[in-house]
Design an enzyme around this catalytic site. Structure first.
Site, short mmCIF file in Angstrom:
data_model
loop_
_atom_site.label_atom_id
_atom_site.label_comp_id
_atom_site.label_asym_id
_atom_site.label_seq_id
_atom_site.Cartn_x
_atom_site.Cartn_y
_atom_site.Cartn_z
N GLY A 164 4.36 -19.81 1.45
CA GLY A 164 5.45 -19.04 1.75
C GLY A 164 4.98 -17.40 1.46
N HIS B 252 3.64 -12.60 -8.84
CA HIS B 252 4.90 -12.57 -9.55
C HIS B 252 4.91 -13.13 -10.86
CE1 HIS B 252 7.01 -12.89 -5.30
NE2 HIS B 252 5.72 -13.52 -5.27
N THR C 297 4.65 -13.91 2.02
CA THR C 297 5.59 -13.04 3.20
C THR C 297 4.53 -11.39 3.16
OG1 THR C 297 7.19 -12.33 1.70
CG2 THR C 297 7.49 -14.10 2.84
N CYS D 110 1.00 -1.33 0.12
CA CYS D 110 -0.14 0.07 0.03
C CYS D 110 0.92 1.18 0.08
CB CYS D 110 -0.89 0.04 1.14
SG CYS D 110 -2.30 -1.22 1.11
N HIS E 148 -0.65 -10.06 -4.42
CA HIS E 148 0.30 -9.97 -5.69
C HIS E 148 0.65 -11.12 -6.47
CE1 HIS E 148 2.59 -11.34 -2.06
NE2 HIS E 148 3.61 -11.67 -2.99
N HIS F 245 -6.43 -3.05 -1.34
CA HIS F 245 -5.70 -3.78 -0.34
C HIS F 245 -6.55 -5.21 -0.08
CE1 HIS F 245 -3.26 -5.08 3.01
NE2 HIS F 245 -4.23 -5.90 3.31
#
Ligand code: 5GP
Ligand code: ZN
Length: 112
Positions: free
Chosen positions: A91, A100, A93, A6, A98, A45
């Site tokens: 995993g 990748h 974090t 954010c 999001h 968010h």
């Protein structure tokens, strides 16, 4: 709320942005695992994929349309991989949804 993504979206934490539209922003990962390692992040968010609701359905589609635009911009004509880590076993974090986006060389062996 203490959320690093954010803060990046608001511009309070610096990042190298590669794409932005009304719904998503995308910037280079701080710790790249491939020649191209971009994080595609919805501006809203949402803590994880498990926290998506029906009203977010269009937003997820916008993520993949952003990926297509980024691939064109960054010259990923040979392809790319998109990964979402959801929850502890995967995993995750950063607790802001999001994706990748990885590319820039052959990824060899596949997990699946
Ligand atoms: P996860 O493990 O949650 O799927 O991925 C979080 C990703 O965010 C990691 O690849 C990590 O390198 C990246 N990351 C964490 N903090 C920052 C930051 O402040 N800036 C950028 N650009 N990436 C970050
Ligand atoms: Zn957030």
């Amino acid at each position: 709320m203490d959320c690093v993504f954010c803060e990046i979206i608001k511009g309070n934490i610096p990042s190298t942005k590669v794409y932005e539209d009304e719904f998503v922003t995308a910037f280079n990962d701080l710790n790249p695992q491939m020649p191209v390692h971009v994080l595609i992040v919805p501006k809203k968010h949402i803590a994880s994929a498990n926290d998506l609701t029906e009203e977010d359905a269009v937003l997820v589609g916008k993520v993949f349309l952003a990926a297509k635009a980024i691939a064109e911009k960054l010259g990923l004509e040979n392809g790319y991989r998109i990964i979402n880590n959801c929850g502890e076993d995967a995993g995750q974090t950063v607790k802001h949804l999001h994706f990748h986006m990885l590319g820039g060389k052959s990824m060899g062996e596949k997990i699946i």
